[in-house]
Design an enzyme around this catalytic site. Structure first.
Site, mmCIF file in Angstrom:
data_model
loop_
_atom_site.group_PDB
_atom_site.id
_atom_site.type_symbol
_atom_site.label_atom_id
_atom_site.label_comp_id
_atom_site.label_asym_id
_atom_site.label_seq_id
_atom_site.Cartn_x
_atom_site.Cartn_y
_atom_site.Cartn_z
ATOM 1 N N ALA A 174 0.828 -1.203 0.000
ATOM 2 C CA ALA A 174 0.000 0.000 0.000
ATOM 3 C C ALA A 174 0.863 1.254 0.000
ATOM 4 O O ALA A 174 0.561 2.234 -0.697
ATOM 5 C CB ALA A 174 -0.937 -0.008 1.208
ATOM 6 N N ASP A 175 1.931 1.247 0.795
ATOM 7 C CA ASP A 175 2.809 2.412 0.860
ATOM 8 C C ASP A 175 3.444 2.703 -0.494
ATOM 9 O O ASP A 175 3.539 3.869 -0.907
ATOM 10 C CB ASP A 175 3.902 2.170 1.895
ATOM 11 C CG ASP A 175 3.368 2.077 3.303
ATOM 12 O OD1 ASP A 175 3.217 3.117 3.950
ATOM 13 O OD2 ASP A 175 3.091 0.955 3.759
ATOM 14 N N SER A 176 3.898 1.661 -1.179
ATOM 15 C CA SER A 176 4.538 1.861 -2.481
ATOM 16 C C SER A 176 3.556 2.422 -3.500
ATOM 17 O O SER A 176 3.882 3.371 -4.235
ATOM 18 C CB SER A 176 5.117 0.537 -2.990
ATOM 19 O OG SER A 176 6.151 0.086 -2.151
ATOM 20 N N GLY A 179 2.866 5.972 -2.641
ATOM 21 C CA GLY A 179 3.996 6.831 -2.961
ATOM 22 C C GLY A 179 4.103 7.122 -4.446
ATOM 23 O O GLY A 179 4.373 8.261 -4.855
#
Length: 410
Positions: A174-176, A179
């Site tokens: 999710a973070d990638s 981002g």
């Protein structure tokens, strides 16, 4: 007479980014912009730095995840909890094109660093904000990390097998995605600024990009009442598709998601009869008989070594690939030529990692040398603001900033 060689400029050459974000998603956005030429000044807590510096795995005290996302950035140690630190940050932002932040919504406003303030001192500023649930809505004040986004978005519910629990990925998925989406939003806002001269506030919630890539799950429920669930390595939309084990134990994927590919697969298998069999002739028929067809494909793949299966599939232009682990990737000539880059100048030795996520003709490729220590560039960056050595020593003594060289002199 030979003309002097000039380096090809990168797309974001001349763009200055102040990165107030930590951990994973916001620094991913910063790295995306840095990969294409932006100067990224990473503002870290003077005492501890980015929490990602403490993550595992590590080698000789260097966190691999931090190294991957922050090579090539400049680190400035400023305590944003300190009013004097915030004044220094404001001066940095005054000369920036972009600010990326990942505090909980309301934190910047409480510090007097909200977009209303920043846009007055820098009208063309792009403020990119990454948070768990976004800057608006009933959940906006809730804290959020990638794991929460992966469950709240519906991803974990769909990931896995029918008889196993919902499953989160073992990496910052999710973070990638958030981002990369934040970098995309920032680039759009920079384009708008070029056209209109006006800055923008970009609002990215960790869960929203991930919810978008879940495909038809929500549309399916709202239009048909069907709640899509876990189907393992198969697909709820086309057949045959999946991951299969070859006779030598190796694994590979096959995606016969188009009618023409399915027909070529049957030819590759030496089963042209399946092309006219009413159970397998069309995708709808194959979906109705998916379990039986999967057993046929599994048996064929298991009848020979993986390399032979892949050579046969390639000869028939069937979409397929080996299931690679990291050692496989590092030996693959395609990835070595196009995707992988060296990370030099660190304790990691002869290390390699993934480079830019896309390639643009006429834009020079970035290099990755070194990973900044906390506050390594404080003296250089703040010196550009006119803050001299004596002031830096005093600020370091007060804990407002940190810099290795300055701290030693205190």
């Amino acid at each position: 007479m030979d003309q002097p060689k000039t380096e090809t400029p990168r797309l974001l050459e001349g763009v200055r980014v102040v990165e107030l974000g930590s951990m994973y998603a916001a620094p991913t956005a910063g790295r995306m912009l840095r990969d294409f030429g932006a100067e990224v000044i990473k503002v870290e807590d003077p005492a501890n730095g980015d929490m990602a510096r403490q993550w595992q795995p590590q080698k000789d005290g260097l966190a691999l995840g931090f190294a991957r996302l922050n090579s090539g950035k400049q680190s400035v140690g400023i305590d944003l909890r300190n009013p004097e630190g915030r004044e220094i940050a404001l001066e940095l932002i005054r000369g920036a094109d972009v600010v990326i932040e990942s505090f909980r919504p309301g934190r910047l406003e409480a510090w007097g660093l909200g977009y209303d303030v920043l846009s007055k001192i820098n009208p063309g500023l792009v403020l990119t904000r990454v948070s768990g649930f976004g800057q608006s809505g009933p959940y906006s004040a809730k804290p959020g990390f990638g794991t929460v986004a992966e469950t709240a978005s519906g991803y974990a519910f769909l990931n896995g097998w029918p008889d196993t629990p919902p499953t989160a990925p073992p990496f910052g998925f999710a973070d990638s995605i958030a981002g990369i989406s934040a970098a995309f939003g920032t680039a759009m806002a920079l384009f708008r600024r070029e056209v209109s001269g006006v800055g923008s506030e970009v609002d990215v919630a960790l869960y929203e990009p991930l919810m978008f890539i879940l495909g038809d799950a929500l549309l399916n429920y709202t239009s048909t009442g069907t709640i899509m669930s876990r189907v393992g390595n198969t697909s709820g939309s086309a057949s045959p598709r999946g991951i299969y084990q070859a006779g030598d134990g190796g694994w590979l994927s096959i995606a016969a998601s188009a009618q023409t590919i399915a027909m070529r697969l049957f030819d590759a298998m030496g089963r042209p009869d399946l092309k006219t069999d009413e159970h397998y002739a069309t995708n709808s028929a194959r979906m109705e008989n998916n379990e039986a067809l999967q057993e046929i494909v599994k048996a064929w793949v298991a009848s020979m070594p993986r390399n032979q299966v892949l050579e046969t599939l390639d000869a028939h232009e069937v979409v397929a690939a080996a299931v690679n682990d990291s050692s496989d990737i590092m030996q693959d000539p395609h990835f070595l030529e196009r995707t992988l880059v060296s990370l030099s100048g660190t304790v990691l030795g002869n290390a390699m990692m993934t480079g830019p996520i896309l390639h643009v003709a006429g834009s020079a490729e970035p290099s990755y040398h070194g990973v900044p220590e906390v506050g390594e560039h404080t003296e250089t960056v703040l010196g550009r603001l006119g803050i001299g050595a004596d002031s830096l020593r005093r600020l370091a003594a007060d804990g407002v900033v940190t810099n290795g060289l300055v701290s030693e002199a205190v």
